[in-house]
Write an enzyme that holds these catalytic residues in place. Structure first.
Site, PDB file in Angstrom:
ATOM      1  N   ASP A  29       0.802  -1.222   0.000  1.00 22.73           N
ATOM      2  CA  ASP A  29       0.000   0.000   0.000  1.00 22.73           C
ATOM      3  C   ASP A  29       0.835   1.273   0.000  1.00 22.73           C
ATOM      4  OD1 ASP A  29       0.738  -0.397   2.750  1.00 22.73           O
ATOM      5  OD2 ASP A  29      -1.025   0.710   3.416  1.00 22.73           O
ATOM      6  N   ASN A  48       2.861   1.588  -3.223  1.00 27.02           N
ATOM      7  CA  ASN A  48       1.988   1.971  -4.337  1.00 27.02           C
ATOM      8  C   ASN A  48       1.756   3.485  -4.346  1.00 27.02           C
ATOM      9  OD1 ASN A  48       1.779  -0.803  -4.645  1.00 27.02           O
ATOM     10  ND2 ASN A  48      -0.308  -0.920  -3.849  1.00 27.02           N
ATOM     11  N   TYR A  76       2.984 -12.373  -0.872  1.00 25.03           N
ATOM     12  CA  TYR A  76       1.570 -12.748  -0.923  1.00 25.03           C
ATOM     13  C   TYR A  76       1.224 -13.280  -2.306  1.00 25.03           C
ATOM     14  CZ  TYR A  76       0.424  -8.272  -3.274  1.00 25.03           C
ATOM     15  OH  TYR A  76       0.349  -7.217  -4.145  1.00 25.03           O
ATOM     16  N   TYR A 136      -0.916 -14.902   2.541  1.00 28.73           N
ATOM     17  CA  TYR A 136       0.235 -14.086   2.936  1.00 28.73           C
ATOM     18  C   TYR A 136       1.287 -14.916   3.664  1.00 28.73           C
ATOM     19  CZ  TYR A 136      -2.609  -9.923   2.016  1.00 28.73           C
ATOM     20  OH  TYR A 136      -3.378  -8.950   1.417  1.00 28.73           O
ATOM     21  N   ARG A 161       4.427 -13.451   5.772  1.00 22.66           N
ATOM     22  CA  ARG A 161       5.162 -12.252   6.162  1.00 22.66           C
ATOM     23  C   ARG A 161       5.730 -12.357   7.576  1.00 22.66           C
ATOM     24  NH1 ARG A 161       0.044  -8.457   5.546  1.00 22.66           N
ATOM     25  NH2 ARG A 161       1.581  -6.876   4.927  1.00 22.66           N
ATOM     26  N   ASN A 189      -6.232   2.599   6.483  1.00 24.22           N
ATOM     27  CA  ASN A 189      -6.140   1.307   5.794  1.00 24.22           C
ATOM     28  C   ASN A 189      -6.283   0.144   6.766  1.00 24.22           C
ATOM     29  OD1 ASN A 189      -5.978  -0.218   3.501  1.00 24.22           O
ATOM     30  ND2 ASN A 189      -3.883   0.381   2.966  1.00 24.22           N
ATOM     31  N   ARG A 203      -6.869  -3.225   8.445  1.00 28.11           N
ATOM     32  CA  ARG A 203      -6.799  -4.637   8.065  1.00 28.11           C
ATOM     33  C   ARG A 203      -6.793  -5.495   9.329  1.00 28.11           C
ATOM     34  NH1 ARG A 203      -8.167  -2.389   4.340  1.00 28.11           N
ATOM     35  NH2 ARG A 203      -7.314  -2.301   2.232  1.00 28.11           N
ATOM     36  N   GLY A 239     -15.495   5.570  -2.629  1.00 25.47           N
ATOM     37  CA  GLY A 239     -15.733   4.853  -3.873  1.00 25.47           C
ATOM     38  C   GLY A 239     -16.498   5.675  -4.885  1.00 25.47           C
ATOM     39  N   ASP A 254      -4.751   3.585  -3.044  1.00 27.25           N
ATOM     40  CA  ASP A 254      -3.340   3.985  -3.019  1.00 27.25           C
ATOM     41  C   ASP A 254      -3.021   4.954  -4.143  1.00 27.25           C
ATOM     42  OD1 ASP A 254      -3.151   2.094  -0.967  1.00 27.25           O
ATOM     43  OD2 ASP A 254      -2.430   0.520  -2.321  1.00 27.25           O
TER      44      ASP A 254
END
Length: 303
Positions: free
Chosen positions: A31, A34, A89, A102, A104, A166, A168, A228, A259
Site C-alpha cells: 500500500d 503503491n 503474498y 500471505y 510475512r 487502511n 486490516r 468509492g 493507493d
C-alpha cells in the site's frame, strides 16, 4: 507548499499473481509503496520521493531494491536487516473474485523502525511523510510507539504528516488494539485519508461526516474521506467540500484504487495546495488505474 522530499514508510511485498497454465508471475507491491509510486509519477521533478522499509540481505531483497530504484524512488532510507527477507503474498482468482494468501512472519519490514537513529534521520531529511495503518500493524508496540513519537515531532516541526488508516483486522491481535493504534496514528497526522467503508465497518460510523469529525477531533487538520463511487469529502477548519468520483470506463482490477488516489492527490496538493483540484485529479487517476490489471500502472497509460 514548501519542501521537496516525500517519504513513504511501510511494507513492500513480493506479489505472486496467476499467469495461466499453473504458472505464477512475480511482482512487487504494497500500500505505501503503491502510493509512493504514484506520487513519484505525478510530482514535479524538483521533488524527490523516498521509501523507508526494511529489506534483508538476500537475492529477493536485492531485486526489490532494484525495482524500487527503477521506479525513480530513492532507497537510501531502506534499512537492511540481515537474515530477513521481504514478505510475500499470492493472489487467487475464482469466478473473477480475488483472495489472498500471505507469508510475512519473517518480513524485514517489521524491523523498519527498530533503529531509532535511522528512523529519525530519514524523517528529518523529509518534508512530507506518509504512512498507513498497515505500517503500524506490522510493528511491535515498542517500534510502533517510536514511529508515532517521531511523526509527532515531525508534525510539530512543521512537516506534512499524512496517514491512511487502511484498516486490516487480520494484521492485529485484537480489535481494541487496532482501533486505538489507528486513532493514535491520526493524532500525529496533519492529513488523514480514510476509506469510508473501512470506517463504517470497524468504527461503526454512520456517515462520511461522522468519519471526518472523528478524525478532526483526534487532531487532524484535514480529512479526505474516500467513498468509492460516492465521491470524496474534504473537511478542514475552513473547508467542507465534496468532489464527485470519476466513473471508470471499465472496472478490471480494483487493486490500488485507494493507493493511487492518495499518491495522485498528494502530488497535486503538495504542488499547489488546492485540495479540491487534488481530489479531482486523484479521482481521475484512480478511475484509470482500476481499468487495468495490477497495482502499478505506468503514467502514460493513465493520462
Amino acid at each position: 507548499m514548501s519542501g521537496n522530499r516525500f517519504l513513504s514508510i511501510g511494507e513492500c511485498m513480493i506479489e505472486l499473481s496467476q499467469a495461466g497454465d499453473g504458472l505464477l508471475r512475480k511482482g512487487f507491491a504494497g500500500d505505501t509503496f503503491n502510493t509512493a509510486w504514484y506520487a513519484r509519477a505525478f510530482l514535479p521533478d524538483h521533488w524527490s520521493v523516498a521509501y523507508l522499509t526494511g529489506l534483508g540481505d538476500d537475492a529477493a531483497s536485492d531485486e526489490m531494491r532494484a525495482f524500487i530504484e527503477g521506479a525513480g524512488v530513492e532507497t537510501d532510507a531502506i534499512r537492511t536487516v540481515p537474515g530477513r527477507s521481504p514478505g510475500l503474498y499470492m493472489i487467487h482468482l475464482k469466478n473473477g473474485e480475488r483472495s489472498f494468501s500471505y507469508w510475512r512472519e519473517t518480513s524485514a519490514a517489521k524491523q523498519l523502525a527498530a533503529d531509532p537513529e535511522h528512523l529519525r534521520n530519514a524523517i528529518d531529511a523529509s518534508d512530507t511523510v506518509y504512512f498507513s495503518g498497515i505500517t503500524l500493524a506490522i510493528l511491535s508496540k515498542t517500534d510502533r510507539d517510536a514511529l508515532l513519537s517521531e511523526l509527532s515531532q515531525a508534525r510539530n516541526a512543521g512537516k506534512n504528516v499524512v496517514f491512511d488508516p487502511n484498516i486490516r483486522p487480520r494484521l492485529w491481535t485484537d480489535r481494541e488494539t487496532m482501533l486505538s493504534a489507528v486513532t493514535e496514528g491520526a493524532k500525529v497526522s496533519s492529513i488523514v485519508m480514510p476509506s469510508f467503508d473501512d470506517e463504517a465497518t470497524h468504527f461503526g460510523d454512520k456517515s462520511v461526516e461522522e468519519t471526518a469529525t472523528r478524525y478532526r477531533d483526534a487532531g487532524a487538520e484535514t480529512v479526505v474521506v474516500k467513498n468509492g463511487e460516492a465521491g470524496v469529502t474534504i473537511v478542514s477548519e475552513n473547508q467542507n467540500a465534496f468532489v464527485p468520483a470519476t466513473l471508470a470506463n471499465a472496472v478490471i482490477d480494483t487493486t490500488s484504487a485507494g493507493d493511487s488516489f492518495n499518491g495522485a492527490f498528494l502530488a497535486s496538493y503538495l504542488n499547489d495546495g488546492d485540495a479540491l483540484k487534488a481530489a479531482a485529479f486523484g479521482a481521475k487517476i484512480a478511475s484509470a488505474v482500476i481499468g487495468h490489471h495490477g497495482a502499478l500502472i505506468e503514467k502514460n497509460k493513465l493520462l
